[in-house]
Design an enzyme around this catalytic site. Structure first.
Site, PDB file in Angstrom:
ATOM      1  N   ARG A 236       0.851  -1.188   0.000  1.00  0.00           N
ATOM      2  CA  ARG A 236       0.000   0.000   0.000  1.00  0.00           C
ATOM      3  C   ARG A 236       0.892   1.244   0.000  1.00  0.00           C
ATOM      4  O   ARG A 236       1.950   1.250   0.619  1.00  0.00           O
ATOM      5  CB  ARG A 236      -0.885   0.036   1.253  1.00  0.00           C
ATOM      6  CG  ARG A 236      -2.078  -0.895   1.182  1.00  0.00           C
ATOM      7  CD  ARG A 236      -2.966  -0.762   2.404  1.00  0.00           C
ATOM      8  NE  ARG A 236      -2.331  -1.260   3.610  1.00  0.00           N
ATOM      9  CZ  ARG A 236      -1.737  -0.531   4.526  1.00  0.00           C
ATOM     10  NH1 ARG A 236      -1.718   0.798   4.417  1.00  0.00           N
ATOM     11  NH2 ARG A 236      -1.177  -1.082   5.579  1.00  0.00           N
TER      12      ARG A 236
ATOM     13  N   TYR B 230      -1.673  -3.348  -6.681  1.00  0.00           N
ATOM     14  CA  TYR B 230      -1.473  -3.988  -5.381  1.00  0.00           C
ATOM     15  C   TYR B 230      -2.792  -4.067  -4.591  1.00  0.00           C
ATOM     16  O   TYR B 230      -3.545  -3.086  -4.536  1.00  0.00           O
ATOM     17  CB  TYR B 230      -0.401  -3.245  -4.559  1.00  0.00           C
ATOM     18  CG  TYR B 230      -0.364  -3.816  -3.164  1.00  0.00           C
ATOM     19  CD1 TYR B 230       0.224  -5.075  -2.956  1.00  0.00           C
ATOM     20  CD2 TYR B 230      -1.003  -3.196  -2.095  1.00  0.00           C
ATOM     21  CE1 TYR B 230       0.183  -5.664  -1.709  1.00  0.00           C
ATOM     22  CE2 TYR B 230      -1.041  -3.778  -0.843  1.00  0.00           C
ATOM     23  CZ  TYR B 230      -0.452  -5.010  -0.653  1.00  0.00           C
ATOM     24  OH  TYR B 230      -0.511  -5.614   0.571  1.00  0.00           O
TER      25      TYR B 230
ATOM     26  N   LYS C 121      -9.748  -2.209   1.814  1.00  0.00           N
ATOM     27  CA  LYS C 121      -9.417  -1.063   2.671  1.00  0.00           C
ATOM     28  C   LYS C 121     -10.218   0.186   2.281  1.00  0.00           C
ATOM     29  O   LYS C 121     -10.675   0.939   3.133  1.00  0.00           O
ATOM     30  CB  LYS C 121      -7.928  -0.735   2.570  1.00  0.00           C
ATOM     31  CG  LYS C 121      -7.013  -1.881   2.886  1.00  0.00           C
ATOM     32  CD  LYS C 121      -7.243  -2.405   4.261  1.00  0.00           C
ATOM     33  CE  LYS C 121      -6.218  -3.461   4.615  1.00  0.00           C
ATOM     34  NZ  LYS C 121      -6.462  -4.004   5.955  1.00  0.00           N
TER      35      LYS C 121
ATOM     36  N   HIS D  21     -10.403  -2.300  11.699  1.00  0.00           N
ATOM     37  CA  HIS D  21      -9.348  -3.167  11.163  1.00  0.00           C
ATOM     38  C   HIS D  21      -9.140  -4.317  12.154  1.00  0.00           C
ATOM     39  O   HIS D  21      -8.132  -4.378  12.853  1.00  0.00           O
ATOM     40  CB  HIS D  21      -8.068  -2.313  11.027  1.00  0.00           C
ATOM     41  CG  HIS D  21      -6.981  -2.952  10.230  1.00  0.00           C
ATOM     42  ND1 HIS D  21      -5.663  -2.601  10.367  1.00  0.00           N
ATOM     43  CD2 HIS D  21      -6.999  -3.911   9.280  1.00  0.00           C
ATOM     44  CE1 HIS D  21      -4.926  -3.313   9.532  1.00  0.00           C
ATOM     45  NE2 HIS D  21      -5.711  -4.122   8.868  1.00  0.00           N
TER      46      HIS D  21
ATOM     47  N   SER E 198      -1.243  -3.888  10.192  1.00  0.00           N
ATOM     48  CA  SER E 198      -0.967  -4.788   9.077  1.00  0.00           C
ATOM     49  C   SER E 198       0.316  -5.582   9.334  1.00  0.00           C
ATOM     50  O   SER E 198       1.294  -5.033   9.843  1.00  0.00           O
ATOM     51  CB  SER E 198      -0.788  -3.964   7.803  1.00  0.00           C
ATOM     52  OG  SER E 198      -1.853  -3.057   7.672  1.00  0.00           O
TER      53      SER E 198
ATOM     54  N   CYS F 201       0.999  -7.943  11.451  1.00  0.00           N
ATOM     55  CA  CYS F 201       1.349  -8.177  12.858  1.00  0.00           C
ATOM     56  C   CYS F 201       0.666  -9.439  13.382  1.00  0.00           C
ATOM     57  O   CYS F 201       0.450  -9.580  14.591  1.00  0.00           O
ATOM     58  CB  CYS F 201       0.958  -6.978  13.721  1.00  0.00           C
ATOM     59  SG  CYS F 201       2.013  -5.553  13.463  1.00  0.00           S
TER      60      CYS F 201
ATOM     61  N   ASP G 171      -9.408  -9.598   8.975  1.00  0.00           N
ATOM     62  CA  ASP G 171      -8.915  -8.245   8.669  1.00  0.00           C
ATOM     63  C   ASP G 171      -9.891  -7.118   8.999  1.00  0.00           C
ATOM     64  O   ASP G 171      -9.470  -6.086   9.488  1.00  0.00           O
ATOM     65  CB  ASP G 171      -8.541  -8.173   7.182  1.00  0.00           C
ATOM     66  CG  ASP G 171      -7.671  -6.975   6.851  1.00  0.00           C
ATOM     67  OD1 ASP G 171      -6.748  -6.688   7.621  1.00  0.00           O
ATOM     68  OD2 ASP G 171      -7.921  -6.313   5.818  1.00  0.00           O
TER      69      ASP G 171
ATOM     70  N   ARG H   8       1.843 -12.091  -0.793  1.00  0.00           N
ATOM     71  CA  ARG H   8       0.505 -12.351  -0.252  1.00  0.00           C
ATOM     72  C   ARG H   8      -0.130 -13.596  -0.842  1.00  0.00           C
ATOM     73  O   ARG H   8       0.228 -14.033  -1.930  1.00  0.00           O
ATOM     74  CB  ARG H   8      -0.402 -11.152  -0.596  1.00  0.00           C
ATOM     75  CG  ARG H   8       0.042  -9.832   0.002  1.00  0.00           C
ATOM     76  CD  ARG H   8      -0.440  -9.721   1.407  1.00  0.00           C
ATOM     77  NE  ARG H   8      -0.047  -8.487   2.060  1.00  0.00           N
ATOM     78  CZ  ARG H   8      -0.785  -7.894   3.000  1.00  0.00           C
ATOM     79  NH1 ARG H   8      -1.938  -8.394   3.373  1.00  0.00           N
ATOM     80  NH2 ARG H   8      -0.357  -6.818   3.598  1.00  0.00           N
TER      81      ARG H   8
HETATM   82  C1  OXD Z   1      -3.169  -4.566   5.210  1.00  0.00           C
HETATM   83  C2  OXD Z   1      -3.871  -5.690   4.558  1.00  0.00           C
HETATM   84  O1  OXD Z   1      -2.248  -3.983   4.605  1.00  0.00           O
HETATM   85  O2  OXD Z   1      -4.731  -6.283   5.229  1.00  0.00           O
HETATM   86  O3  OXD Z   1      -3.516  -4.246   6.352  1.00  0.00           O
HETATM   87  O4  OXD Z   1      -3.626  -5.971   3.392  1.00  0.00           O
HETATM   88 MN    MN Z   2      -5.171  -5.299   7.093  1.00  0.00          MN
END
Ligand code: OXD
Ligand code: MN
Length: 589
Positions: A73, A201, A210, A230, A252, A254, A277, A373
Site C-alpha cells: 500500500r 497492489y 481497505k 481493522h 498490518s 502483525c 482483517d 501475499r
Molecule cells: C493490510 C492488509 O495492509 O490487510 O492491512 O492488506
Molecule cells: Mn489489514
C-alpha cells in the site's frame, strides 16, 4: 431505459477507452476464462498476469508477479477528499474533491486503451443483513477481477440487488501506467466513490477492502452510529463447548491472520474463524456490540506462514476448488512448480526463482517479497465458524487492541473501563511493517490499528468510539496485547502462535470476572495465579517479565502521545485529555 450502473459504466468507458467491456457474473466458468486470459493473453509490463502452479499440491492456484514498484500500500499517495480538510483530519492526506477529480480525469483519459474493462458488481457484508453495502468496481486487469471474486460476494446476485438504484458505492480502478509518479488512490466519501489509478497492489486495487470497507465505511459508520474496524473476529470454544466471540485490531502484518486461525496449545480449546482483517460493529437491540465480516476471502502475508505457525492457513491455501488461490510475489520452486516463501519450509528448495522471476541465490536477498501475499476464499478454511453467514453477526465479549512493540508494552492488560480503553487505544503505537511502502521498524502512533484506514478526522473517530460506548448497555471490556516484546538480547519473550490461547483464555475469563488481575498504572495485568501455565515451555519468571510495567520508562511514550493528540486540536475529546492527565500523574509520582 439504462440503469444507473449502466450509465456510470458507459461514462467511465468513454473516459478510459477500453477495447471491450465485460460484465462479470461471478461464475466458475468466468473465473476459468479470467485465469486463461491472465496466463495467455493479458500482459502487465510485458509479462503474463498469472503462472499456473502445481495443482496436485496446491489445487487451482496461480502465481502473480506485480511490478517491482508496486508491492505494498502507498499511504503517501492515498487521499481522502472530503470537501473540508478539517473533516479529513491530520491523519490523512487531503485534496479538494474538484482538484482531485481533475487530476484523476486527466490520468484516466484513455488509460484502459487496448485493455478489457471488467465490471464487478459486489456486496460487502451478508446480502441479507441490513448493513450490507452494494458496490460496483470497474478494473482493467484479470488479476483484480479474479481477486475480487474471491474477496467479496461478487456477481449477478449483487447486480440484481443493485437493480436500477443509484445508491451503490462506486470503485474506479485502472493499473494505468504502473508509474508511481502517476499513481493515486483517491477517496470521495461524499460521492461514495473510490478512484484508484497506477497500482495493481491489493490494498490499492481491490477496492472492496481497505478503500470501501474501512475508509468509506468508517465515515458511514460515524454518520450512522456504527464502527468499521481493522479487526479480526474469532470465536473461542472452551472445553465445555461454550463459544465466546472476540474482535482484535492489530496493524498490518502483525499476525492477525495467525490469531484468526490459531491452533490452540491448550487441550479442549478451539478457535473459530469469522474474519482476519475487517469487522463491522453495530449495537444490537440487546445493547451488546455485534460484529460481522464484510469480506469473503483472506488476503494475507505469506512469509512466516507455515505448518508450524499457521497450519490452518496452509491447509486453506491447499484447498482451492471452486475458488482459485492466488499467490502474489512469492518465490517459485521450479522443480515442483510450487509457491515458496521464507519459513514455509525450514530449508530453501534447491531451485527457486525469486518474487521477480530471477534465479534466487541464498544469502543475497529475500526469495519472496516480505509483503508477498495469498488470496483465498474463507469457504476453504476448516475453522470457519458456523456463524460466518449469520446476517446478525456475533455478539462480542471483548475487544483486543494491539501493536508490534519490542519493549515497554506488556503481553496483555485490561483497561479500567471503556473510556480508559479508548484512551489507551488512541495512544497506541506500533513498529511499521512491509505492508506499506515505507521504512520498516519505525515506531509510529497507530490508534486501533486504524491510522492508514480511518476515512475522517481521528479526533472525531475517538469521540465516536466514546459515544458508542455510552450507547452500549453491556460494553465489552477492552484489552491490549503485545506478542512482540523482546528481552535485553533481542529475543522474543513470548512464544506466541498457538500459545496465545493462554492470553485469550485469560481475556475471556476476565470478561466473566472469573480470573484475577493486578492493578498497574496503565491497566490490569494478569495475576500469575490466574494465567494458564500448564504445559508452557518457558519459565514462569519469563512470563512475569512479559507482564511487567517499567514505570520509569514511559516518558517517551507520553511525549509521543501528547504530540499526537495535539495534532487533532479541538477535535480531540476532552475525556481523552483527562485520561492523559491521570496517567501522567500516576507515572510521574
Ligand atoms: C493490510 C492488509 O495492509 O490487510 O492491512 O492488506
Ligand atoms: Mn489489514
Amino acid at each position: 431505459m439504462a440503469s444507473e450502473v449502466e450509465k456510470w459504466v458507459e461514462e467511465v468507458a468513454r473516459q478510459t477507452e477500453p477495447k471491450a467491456v465485460h460484465w462479470c457474473d461471478g461464475s466458475e466458468q468466468e473465473a476459468r476464462r479470467l485465469i486463461e486470459i491472465g496466463i495467455k493473453e493479458e500482459k502487465i509490463d510485458g509479462k503474463p498476469v498469472f503462472t499456473e502452479l502445481n495443482h496436485t499440491k496446491w489445487p487451482n492456484s496461480y502465481l502473480h508477479r506485480s511490478h517491482p514498484s508496486d508491492v505494498a500500500r502507498t499511504e503517501n499517495l492515498t487521499f481522502i477528499c472530503h470537501s473540508s480538510k478539517e473533516t479529513t483530519g491530520p491523519n490523512n492526506n487531503w485534496m479538494a474533491p474538484e482538484e482531485a477529480k481533475k487530476i484523476m480525469s486527466r490520468l484516466s483519459r484513455g488509460c484502459m486503451k487496448g485493455r478489457t474493462m471488467y465490471v464487478l458488481p459486489f456486496v460487502m457484508g451478508d446480502p441479507d443483513s441490513s448493513s450490507a453495502k452494494l458496490c460496483v468496481q470497474v478494473t482493467d486487469t484479470s488479476y483484480v477481477a479474479l481477486s475480487m471474486r474471491i474477496m467479496t460476494r461478487m456477481g449477478s446476485t449483487a447486480l440484481n440487488r443493485i437493480g436500477k438504484q443509484s445508491g451503490f458505492i462506486k470503485g474506479l480502478h485502472s493499473i494505468g501506467a504502473l508509474d508511481p509518479a502517476r499513481r493515486f488512490i483517491m477517496h470521495f466519501p461524499e460521492d461514495n466513490l473510490v478512484w484508484s489509478i497506477g497500482s495493481g497492489y491489493g490494498g490499492n486495487a481491490l477496492l472492496g477492502k481497505k478503500c470501501i470497507s474501512l475508509r468509506l465505511a468508517s465515515w458511514m459508520g460515524f454518520n450512522e452510529g456504527w464502527l468499521a474496524e481493522h479487526m479480526i473476529i474469532i470465536g473461542i470454544e472452551d472445553p465445555k463447548g461454550n463459544i465466546d466471540y472476540l474482535v482484535a485490531a492489530l496493524p498490518s502484518a502483525c499476525g492477525k491472520t495467525n490469531l484468526a486461525m490459531l491452533r490452540s496449545s491448550l487441550p479442549g480449546y478451539k478457535v473459530w474463524t469469522l474474519g482476519d482483517d475487517i469487522a463491522w460493529l453495530r449495537i444490537g437491540e440487546d445493547g451488546r456490540l455485534w460484529a460481522s465480516n464484510p469480506e469473503m476471502g483472506f488476503f494475507g502475508v505469506a512469509p512466516g506462514t507455515s505448518p508450524n505457525t499457521n497450519p490452518v492457513m496452509v491447509e486453506t491455501l491447499k484447498a482451492g476448488t471452486f475458488y482459485p488461490t492466488i499467490f502474489t510475489n512469492t518465490a517459485l520452486d521450479t522443480d515442483t512448480s510450487e509457491p515458496w516463501w521464507e519459513d514455509l519450509t525450514s530449508a530453501y528448495p534447491p531451485h527457486l526463482l525469486d518474487w521477480q522471476g530471477n534465479k534466487f541465490i541464498p544469502g543475497q536477498n529475500k526469495a519472496a517479497h516480505p509483503n508477498s501475499r495469498f488470496t483465498a476464499s474463507v469457504l476453504q478454511c476448516a475453522t470457519l465458524s458456523k456463524k460466518f453467514n449469520d446476517p446478525a453477526g456475533v455478539p462480542i465479549s471483548g475487544i483486543i487492541l494491539g501493536g508490534r512493540r519490542s519493549n515497554l508494552i506488556p503481553l496483555v492488560y485490561e483497561s479500567f473501563d471503556w473510556q480508559h480503553g479508548v484512551f489507551s487505544g488512541a495512544m497506541m503505537g506500533s513498529e511499521t511493517t512491509a505492508a506499506a511502502a515505507h521504512k520498516t521498524g519505525i515506531l509510529r502512533r497507530d490508534p486501533m490499528a486504524m491510522l492508514p484506514f480511518c476515512g475522517y478526522n481521528m479526533g472525531d473517530y475517538f469521540s465516536h468510539w466514546l459515544k458508542i460506548g455510552k450507547k452500549l448497555r453491556k460494553a465489552p471490556k477492552i484489552f491490549f496485547v503485545n506478542w512482540f516484546r523482546k528481552d535485553a538480547d533481542g529475543k522474543f519473550l513470548w512464544p506466541g502462535f498457538g500459545e496465545n490461547i493462554r492470553v485469550l483464555k485469560w481475556i475471556i475469563e476476565r470478561t466473566k470476572e472469573i480470573s484475577g488481575a493486578k492493578e498497574t498504572h496503565i491497566g490490569l495485568v494478569p495475576d500469575i495465579k490466574s494465567f494458564e501455565l500448564d504445559g508452557l515451555n518457558i519459565p514462569k519468571e519469563n512470563v512475569e517479565k512479559t507482564f511487567s510495567i517499567d514505570e520509569g520508562k514511559w516518558d517517551n511514550e507520553l511525549n509521543e502521545a501528547e504530540s499526537f493528540f495535539e495534532k487533532f486540536g479541538p477535535h480531540m475529546p476532552a475525556e481523552l485529555h483527562e485520561e492523559f492527565d491521570i496517567l501522567e500523574k500516576k507515572l510521574k509520582l
